[in-house]
Design a protein around this motif. Structure first.
Motif, PDB file in Angstrom:
ATOM      1  N   ALA A 170      16.539  -0.004 -29.341  1.00 48.07           N
ATOM      2  CA  ALA A 170      15.846  -1.225 -29.316  1.00 48.07           C
ATOM      3  C   ALA A 170      16.876  -2.301 -29.293  1.00 48.07           C
ATOM      4  O   ALA A 170      17.630  -2.293 -30.291  1.00 48.07           O
ATOM      5  N   SER A 171      16.460  -3.256 -28.736  1.00 50.95           N
ATOM      6  CA  SER A 171      17.243  -4.674 -28.895  1.00 50.95           C
ATOM      7  C   SER A 171      16.599  -5.691 -27.903  1.00 50.95           C
ATOM      8  O   SER A 171      16.167  -5.424 -26.946  1.00 50.95           O
ATOM      9  N   GLY A 172      16.650  -6.774 -28.438  1.00 51.81           N
ATOM     10  CA  GLY A 172      15.948  -7.776 -28.001  1.00 51.81           C
ATOM     11  C   GLY A 172      14.519  -7.682 -27.724  1.00 51.81           C
ATOM     12  O   GLY A 172      13.940  -8.298 -26.477  1.00 51.81           O
ATOM     13  N   GLY A 173      13.769  -6.954 -28.216  1.00 52.91           N
ATOM     14  CA  GLY A 173      12.340  -6.668 -27.947  1.00 52.91           C
ATOM     15  C   GLY A 173      12.289  -5.697 -26.710  1.00 52.91           C
ATOM     16  O   GLY A 173      10.998  -5.429 -26.406  1.00 52.91           O
ATOM     17  N   ARG A 174      13.184  -4.796 -26.601  1.00 51.48           N
ATOM     18  CA  ARG A 174      13.347  -3.990 -25.224  1.00 51.48           C
ATOM     19  C   ARG A 174      13.555  -2.624 -25.751  1.00 51.48           C
ATOM     20  O   ARG A 174      14.492  -2.567 -26.774  1.00 51.48           O
ATOM     21  N   SER A 175      13.194  -1.674 -25.151  1.00 47.36           N
ATOM     22  CA  SER A 175      13.637  -0.256 -25.390  1.00 47.36           C
ATOM     23  C   SER A 175      14.675   0.033 -24.442  1.00 47.36           C
ATOM     24  O   SER A 175      14.267  -0.002 -23.153  1.00 47.36           O
ATOM     25  N   PHE A 176      15.693   0.758 -24.751  1.00 47.62           N
ATOM     26  CA  PHE A 176      16.680   1.138 -23.727  1.00 47.62           C
ATOM     27  C   PHE A 176      16.986   2.775 -23.878  1.00 47.62           C
ATOM     28  O   PHE A 176      17.091   3.310 -24.862  1.00 47.62           O
ATOM     29  N   ASP A 177      16.709   3.374 -22.818  1.00 49.45           N
ATOM     30  CA  ASP A 177      17.084   4.835 -22.646  1.00 49.45           C
ATOM     31  C   ASP A 177      18.628   5.212 -22.379  1.00 49.45           C
ATOM     32  O   ASP A 177      19.134   4.700 -21.472  1.00 49.45           O
ATOM     33  N   LEU A 178      19.201   6.045 -23.461  1.00 45.73           N
ATOM     34  CA  LEU A 178      20.428   6.667 -23.219  1.00 45.73           C
ATOM     35  C   LEU A 178      20.603   7.861 -22.394  1.00 45.73           C
ATOM     36  O   LEU A 178      21.747   8.227 -22.138  1.00 45.73           O
ATOM     37  N   GLY A 179      19.539   8.555 -22.548  1.00 49.06           N
ATOM     38  CA  GLY A 179      19.782   9.991 -21.693  1.00 49.06           C
ATOM     39  C   GLY A 179      18.770  10.925 -22.610  1.00 49.06           C
ATOM     40  O   GLY A 179      18.427  10.637 -23.623  1.00 49.06           O
ATOM     41  N   ALA A 180      18.796  11.996 -21.879  1.00 45.06           N
ATOM     42  CA  ALA A 180      18.149  13.204 -22.665  1.00 45.06           C
ATOM     43  C   ALA A 180      19.067  13.900 -23.703  1.00 45.06           C
ATOM     44  O   ALA A 180      20.353  13.808 -23.647  1.00 45.06           O
ATOM     45  N   LEU A 181      18.383  14.446 -24.549  1.00 46.60           N
ATOM     46  CA  LEU A 181      19.025  15.086 -25.648  1.00 46.60           C
ATOM     47  C   LEU A 181      19.677  16.502 -25.082  1.00 46.60           C
ATOM     48  O   LEU A 181      18.937  16.933 -24.084  1.00 46.60           O
ATOM     49  N   GLU A 182      20.824  16.853 -25.365  1.00 49.26           N
ATOM     50  CA  GLU A 182      21.435  17.862 -24.966  1.00 49.26           C
ATOM     51  C   GLU A 182      20.740  19.243 -25.432  1.00 49.26           C
ATOM     52  O   GLU A 182      20.142  19.145 -26.559  1.00 49.26           O
ATOM     53  N   ALA A 183      20.534  20.371 -24.694  1.00 47.03           N
ATOM     54  CA  ALA A 183      19.921  21.657 -25.410  1.00 47.03           C
ATOM     55  C   ALA A 183      20.937  22.174 -26.508  1.00 47.03           C
ATOM     56  O   ALA A 183      21.926  22.128 -26.212  1.00 47.03           O
ATOM     57  N   GLY A 184      20.150  22.427 -27.407  1.00 49.51           N
ATOM     58  CA  GLY A 184      20.767  22.908 -28.709  1.00 49.51           C
ATOM     59  C   GLY A 184      21.576  21.873 -29.714  1.00 49.51           C
ATOM     60  O   GLY A 184      21.930  22.081 -30.357  1.00 49.51           O
ATOM     61  N   GLY A 185      21.079  20.341 -29.112  1.00 47.30           N
ATOM     62  CA  GLY A 185      21.716  19.474 -29.850  1.00 47.30           C
ATOM     63  C   GLY A 185      20.931  18.862 -30.863  1.00 47.30           C
ATOM     64  O   GLY A 185      20.528  18.387 -31.569  1.00 47.30           O
TER      65      GLY A 185
END
Length: 185
Positions: A170-185
């Motif tokens: 989250a930043s500036g009142g927004r949520s940002f997607d960084l990507g899917a979690l890796e399998a097994g991570g």
């Protein structure tokens, strides 16, 4: 002679502008000069600015050029009130080399000293290559973006929260997607 080369007016105008200005960016969005051609400046994917194949070694000059950089429909260009010269950009014109997380916001610092806080007006976007490699970027100004360097992206990943199998920030009142979690991570 250097005076006969296209683009010398850009250098003269920039020097005069820099001499009279301490801070802030010039209003390149208001300037509409005639297109004067191209100048052999390339911003490499590594962030190095080159002129005629050689790195521009004076950081002050590179910073000066970066302040009159604009992206138009016909590509990247350096713009002054009297000239517009096309340049080449291999990836994105800037690189986000640091991030500061204060007060719930993420403020990125570019290799040219620009500061931009991710939020509604400055998107943080993570695309992936066909091989699945993340290609994060952050909006700096106008239509100019910075490639987020690997160490900064790792820092973002460490700060991220897991939500429904995805990493988000989250930043500036927004949520940002960084990507899917890796399998097994």
């Amino acid at each position: 002679m250097i005076q006969d080369r296209p683009g010398i007016g850009v250098l003269e105008t920039l020097a005069a502008t820099a001499a009279g200005r301490q801070t802030g960016l010039p209003p390149v969005h208001l300037w509409n000069p005639d297109h004067c051609g191209a100048i052999d400046i390339v911003i490499g994917a590594d962030g190095v600015w080159r002129h005629e194949g050689r790195p521009i070694v004076r950081p002050e000059l590179v910073r000066l050029f970066s302040t009159v950089l604009r992206r138009d429909a016909d590509g990247y260009c350096l713009v002054t009130p009297v000239e517009k010269l096309t340049i080449q950009v291999e990836d994105l014109p800037f690189r986000a080399v640091a991030v500061d997380a204060a007060g719930g916001d993420l403020t990125f610092v570019t290799d040219q000293g620009d500061r931009t806080t991710a939020g509604p007006d400055h998107e943080l976007v993570v695309e992936t290559t066909p091989g699945g490699e993340p290609r994060p970027r952050v909006h700096v100004r106008a239509d100019l973006w910075a490639r987020i360097t690997r160490p900064v992206f790792y820092e973002l990943v460490e700060r991220a929260e897991e939500r429904e199998g995805r990493l988000t920030l989250a930043s500036g009142g927004r949520s940002f997607d960084l990507g899917a979690l890796e399998a097994g991570g």
